[in-house]
Design an enzyme around this catalytic site. Structure first.
Site, short mmCIF file in Angstrom:
data_model
loop_
_atom_site.label_atom_id
_atom_site.label_comp_id
_atom_site.label_asym_id
_atom_site.label_seq_id
_atom_site.Cartn_x
_atom_site.Cartn_y
_atom_site.Cartn_z
N GLU A 122 3.77 -0.61 -2.11
CA GLU A 122 2.95 0.01 -3.14
C GLU A 122 3.33 1.47 -3.28
O GLU A 122 3.94 2.06 -2.39
CB GLU A 122 1.47 -0.15 -2.83
CG GLU A 122 1.00 0.47 -1.53
CD GLU A 122 -0.48 0.26 -1.29
OE1 GLU A 122 -1.27 0.80 -2.09
OE2 GLU A 122 -0.83 -0.42 -0.32
N ASP B 99 -8.33 -7.96 5.42
CA ASP B 99 -7.37 -7.06 6.06
C ASP B 99 -8.12 -5.79 6.47
O ASP B 99 -9.09 -5.39 5.81
CB ASP B 99 -6.16 -6.77 5.17
CG ASP B 99 -6.49 -6.08 3.86
OD1 ASP B 99 -6.36 -4.85 3.80
OD2 ASP B 99 -6.87 -6.78 2.90
N ASP C 39 4.10 -3.87 3.00
CA ASP C 39 3.24 -3.28 1.97
C ASP C 39 4.10 -2.44 1.03
O ASP C 39 4.51 -1.33 1.36
CB ASP C 39 2.17 -2.42 2.65
CG ASP C 39 1.09 -1.96 1.69
OD1 ASP C 39 1.38 -1.82 0.49
OD2 ASP C 39 -0.04 -1.71 2.15
#
Length: 215
Positions: free
Chosen positions: A115, A23, A113
């Site tokens: 996080e 990524d 994502d």
């Protein structure tokens, strides 16, 4: 002896099925993606939305360049913006997918994502935000997955939340090992789909990447 050779062939087929990927969030040219492909990396996941609240145009171009290099497994990930001034969860997904389409390209999977960065303490609100992103992606007919790990999921939505367990999981754990041996189940996922096993490093063809693995 015949059975021995069959066993060896089966073992080799299992080993060869494992795949390496990266990524990225920096610009990569088509020629460099060709180099990456030739180095044995078969899947690419560029960032296509910034946590600051805007489409990552570099990432969208990376999607296009990777496909131009002949890579067929090209995803994209959204790092959502959580500020009160940001677009809604659905509109962040919409902006990302519209930008990809406008560039004349496509992504295989849209990863969200999840996080710890600016998420509120309210688990219910965070769950609703994620659900809105997932719903918008599905409304586009877009395959969607979750990027998170045990501790991020615990802090953001709580370990009792299994609402996205039907989606694929991209699991970050920087243990330097390309396997799932240290995976601890959470969120209803018995195992991940992808292991992000190395944080940012100089990867194939001199590109700054995170390293990923699919068994």
């Amino acid at each position: 002896m015949k059975h021995f050779f069959i066993t060896i062939l089966l073992f080799c087929s299992v080993v060869s099925a494992a795949r390496n990927g990266i990524d990225i969030n920096s610009p990569v040219s088509t020629s460099t993606f060709t180099c990456i492909k030739n180095a044995g990396f078969s899947f690419i996941i560029p960032r296509i939305y910034h946590s600051s609240g805007s489409v990552d145009t570099v990432g969208v171009q990376n999607v296009k360049n990777a496909r131009a290099a002949g890579l067929t497994d090209v995803d994209g990930y959204i790092f959502p913006c959580l500020k009160s001034t940001c677009a809604s969860a659905a509109n962040q997904v919409k902006a990302s997918l519209d930008a990809v389409k406008a560039a004349g390209t496509k992504i295989s999977t849209l990863w969200l994502d999840i996080e710890r960065l600016n998420w509120p303490a309210d688990h219910a609100s965070n769950r609703a935000f994620i659900e809105a992103m997932v719903s918008e992606a599905k409304a586009y007919g877009q395959q969607v997955g979750i990027y998170s790990n045990y501790y991020n999921w615990q802090d953001i939505v709580g370990l009792d939340y299994h609402g996205q367990s039907s989606l694929m999981l991209w699991w970050p754990a920087y243990d330097g090992v390309k396997d799932f041996s240290k995976y601890a189940p959470f969120g209803g996922w018995s195992k991940p789909t992808i292991h992000q096993w190395s944080d940012t490093t100089t990867g194939p063809c001199g590109v700054s990447v995170d390293m990923n693995y699919i068994p």
